[in-house]
Design an enzyme around this catalytic site. Structure first.
Site, PDB file in Angstrom:
ATOM      1  N   HIS A 273      59.541 -11.535 -40.184  1.00 26.29           N
ATOM      2  CA  HIS A 273      60.119 -10.349 -40.797  1.00 26.29           C
ATOM      3  C   HIS A 273      61.421  -9.946 -40.135  1.00 26.29           C
ATOM      4  CE1 HIS A 273      55.738  -9.255 -41.972  1.00 26.29           C
ATOM      5  NE2 HIS A 273      56.324  -9.933 -42.933  1.00 26.29           N
ATOM      6  N   LEU A 292      49.024   2.177 -27.365  1.00 23.24           N
ATOM      7  CA  LEU A 292      47.962   2.520 -28.311  1.00 23.24           C
ATOM      8  C   LEU A 292      46.617   2.665 -27.596  1.00 23.24           C
ATOM      9  CD1 LEU A 292      48.996   0.167 -31.259  1.00 23.24           C
ATOM     10  CD2 LEU A 292      48.794   2.661 -31.424  1.00 23.24           C
ATOM     11  N   GLY A 296      44.132   6.217 -27.110  1.00 22.56           N
ATOM     12  CA  GLY A 296      42.768   6.365 -27.612  1.00 22.56           C
ATOM     13  C   GLY A 296      42.357   5.385 -28.683  1.00 22.56           C
ATOM     14  N   PRO A 300      41.869  -4.570 -28.643  1.00 20.65           N
ATOM     15  CA  PRO A 300      41.257  -5.724 -27.964  1.00 20.65           C
ATOM     16  C   PRO A 300      42.248  -6.385 -27.005  1.00 20.65           C
ATOM     17  CG  PRO A 300      41.885  -6.328 -30.188  1.00 20.65           C
ATOM     18  CD  PRO A 300      42.164  -4.859 -30.063  1.00 20.65           C
ATOM     19  N   THR A 301      41.780  -7.382 -26.312  1.00 20.41           N
ATOM     20  CA  THR A 301      42.640  -8.089 -25.354  1.00 20.41           C
ATOM     21  C   THR A 301      43.451  -9.190 -26.026  1.00 20.41           C
ATOM     22  OG1 THR A 301      40.777  -9.544 -24.844  1.00 20.41           O
ATOM     23  CG2 THR A 301      41.107  -7.614 -23.417  1.00 20.41           C
ATOM     24  N   SER A 302      43.052  -9.572 -27.238  1.00 16.90           N
ATOM     25  CA  SER A 302      43.781 -10.623 -27.967  1.00 16.90           C
ATOM     26  C   SER A 302      43.465 -10.500 -29.450  1.00 16.90           C
ATOM     27  CB  SER A 302      43.358 -12.011 -27.468  1.00 16.90           C
ATOM     28  OG  SER A 302      41.997 -12.259 -27.807  1.00 16.90           O
TER      29      SER A 302
END
Length: 608
Positions: A273, A292, A296, A300-302
């Site tokens: 993009h 983020l 709150g 996830p970690t990935s």
């Protein structure tokens, strides 16, 4: 922006710049969801009006086509969504025109590459007038079980697999349209599915932001949790961070920002993009994910762990009694298009037209199996082309040359004959070429130029039955039938038609046999004994000689010859030839700028 739900089961749209496939996909989705009315109320195609035929389930419907946005909005005042499939060159102007219509509430701009200055103007106008822009560079959005924009969510098979035919509990927003399709599938696997999904578009300045839609989802009671898929570049995600910090969002948000791999590259990387380009540490995927998380959101970690995070959040809400999973319903079967069903071998359908003379399906057109390149390279003439298209075979050169002579000799016979006169009068009335040509052609019949077939028919029957010229002529007289091919208004026994002499001379030189022509000459000898104007005319000459061509060439069976004469092939020669002259008369009158023709009074006998 905030407010709440954008679409419902009664939402209708206007579709700008007709595209058959995305409109049909919208209508198929409508049918899948059990909508009573199509979601596309009208189509806007600049400069065009009328209708486009599409399918709504098994029913074929006609959707109105309007030439202007204003006309479409006036005709469909309840259609409040404008789906813009214009190119990037005209998308801004048409979108602004739509936003200025009081009936339009939401504008979706599909094109990418819309100039940023134009996009900023659209955003400013939309915000000041409480309207919503989705895009540019978007695939659109969808409310499950209610309404979708264009190609959102892809094929019907994907929509069914993602359970989008009925509403779920998850609100989803993303920058990427392609990844939206992937996420709809992911969310359907681990939750009860999407309630609403929006792809805001990948340009630097989207018409509406991630936080705009999250805040909107927060106001929709049916949405119990939100999923966000951002990407590196820009600072849009930080407006969501602020909303979370300020407590404006009170439902769980599961988020991931793609592009963490950008740090593996030594230089700055431009992803797909226009906006997917990190302009500093704050615009990196890692920084956004961390912000983020701290605000709150469930991050996830990935990306690989994204699905599990969504699943855990959903299951927790179910355990807390905040979500009652939607019961599954079986969607109706979408009727398959005939073309795709035939292609897949599921059905067979009869054809409606049979053609044996030409084929345009290959790399080049073929006439009776002969490729166009061969026709040109081998020096075929008009007679050769006629032999292929009319007789489905390559006739000997003397045959095709004879056909060409017939066309040349019959191309015109002056302005006074009925066909030319009709054409001249019509051309002088200001009519177009085709009208003038047809006016002349319609006079061709038994009394003008249409006697070739009848001449061939009667000469052949008499000769084959062994009738003498006397028996033939007298039997026709008893029946009250004039002998076709005999008689002329001007020519006499001592002033023969030069065209007839030229045809006879050519045939005697080149044809293997001229038995039918000689029989016609014997008939002429007898009829001249009765009246000096009962000469063999050009119709009779062509009719009898064509019989000799068919019989003498050895390329036609007797049943084929009978069929050719019966169908009307020979009159076709006159029609083709005389069209050349009639076209010439049309051009002549127009070139001379002749006025409307009026027949003189003195040439009319007025009587009671």
């Amino acid at each position: 922006m905030a407010t709440g739900q954008l679409f419902s089961r009664t939402t209708q749209a206007l579709f700008y710049n007709y595209k058959q496939l995305p409109i049909q996909r919208m209508l198929d989705f409508d049918f899948l969801c059990g909508r009573e009315t199509p979601s596309v109320a009208g189509i806007i195609n600049p400069g065009s009006e009328g209708f486009q035929k599409l399918f709504f389930g098994q029913e074929e419907i006609a959707i109105p086509v309007h030439s202007t946005i204003e006309a479409a909005c006036a005709a469909h005042p309840t259609a409040d969504v404008f789906i813009n499939f214009a190119s990037f060159r005209s998308a801004a102007a048409s979108s602004m025109a739509a936003l200025k219509q009081p009936t339009i509430r939401v504008v979706a701009i599909i094109a990418e590459g819309v100039p940023e200055s134009d996009t900023k103007q659209l955003i400013a106008y939309a915000r000041s007038n409480n309207k919503v822009v989705i895009g540019p560079a978007t695939v659109g959005g969808i409310q499950a079980g209610a309404f979708k924009i264009g190609d959102t969510a892809g094929t019907i098979d994907n929509i069914i697999q993602c359970k989008l035919y009925r509403p779920g509990s998850v609100g989803f927003v993303s920058k990427s349209g392609g990844m939206s399709n992937e996420m709809y599938n992911t969310i359907a696997r681990v939750t009860d599915g999407i309630y609403e999904g929006i792809a805001i578009g990948g340009d630097v300045f989207p018409g509406s932001t991630l936080s705009d839609h999250i805040l909107r989802f927060n106001n929709i009671p049916q949405v119990k949790m939100m999923v966000v898929l951002g990407e590196l570049g820009g600072r849009d995600e930080y407006s969501l961070v602020e909303a979370l910090k300020q407590g404006k969002v009170n439902k769980p948000v599961v988020a991931w920002v793609s592009g963490t791999c950008a740090r593996l590259f030594k230089s700055e990387v431009q992803f797909g993009h226009a906006g997917a380009k990190s302009g500093g540490e704050m615009e990196s995927a890692q920084a956004k994910n961390q912000a983020l998380r701290e605000a709150g959101a469930v991050v996830p970690t990935s990306y690989e762990a994204f699905e599990d995070a969504i699943k855990e959040t959903f299951e927790k809400l179910v355990e807390e009694g905040k979500i009652t999973p939607v019961k599954e319903v079986k969607p109706p079967q979408i009727p398959e298009d005939l073309n795709s069903a035939i292609k897949s071998g599921k059905v067979r359908a009869p054809t409606h037209i049979i053609s044996t003379i030409s084929d345009d399906r290959g790399e080049e057109p073929c006439y009776a199996g002969v490729p166009m390149s061969s026709i040109v390279e081998q020096g075929y003439g008009v007679g050769d082309v006629i032999s292929l298209l009319w007789f489905k075979r390559s006739l000997p050169r003397y045959c095709t040359h004879f056909i060409e002579i017939c066309i040349m000799l019959c191309a015109d016979h002056g302005p006074c004959v009925s066909g030319a006169h009709n054409t001249i009068v019509t051309a002088r009335a200001g009519k177009d070429l085709v009208s003038s040509l047809v006016s002349g052609l319609l006079t061709i019949g038994p009394r003008f130029g249409g006697a070739i077939d009848d001449a061939a028919r009667y000469f052949k029957d008499a000769y084959d039955r062994g009738l003498t010229p006397y028996e033939f002529v007298e039997s026709m007289k008893k029946k009250g039938i004039r002998v076709p091919g005999i008689g002329h208004r001007i020519k006499r026994g001592d002033n023969r038609d030069k065209r007839v002499e030229l045809l006879q001379r050519f045939a005697r030189t080149h044809f293997p046999s001229v038995k039918y022509m000689e029989y016609a000459v014997q008939v002429e000898t007898y009829t001249l004994s009765k009246a000096n104007n009962l000469v063999l005319n050009v119709d009779g000459a062509i009719g009898s000689l064509f019989l000799d061509l068919l019989a003498g060439s050895g390329m036609f069976t007797k049943p084929e010859i009978d069929e050719i004469v019966e169908i009307g092939y020979l009159n076709g020669l006159f029609v083709l030839a005389r069209s050349i002259g009639l076209i010439g008369h049309t051009f002549d009158q127009k070139r001379l700028k002749q006025p409307l023709y009026r027949h003189p009074w003195e040439d009319v006998l007025y009587t009671k």
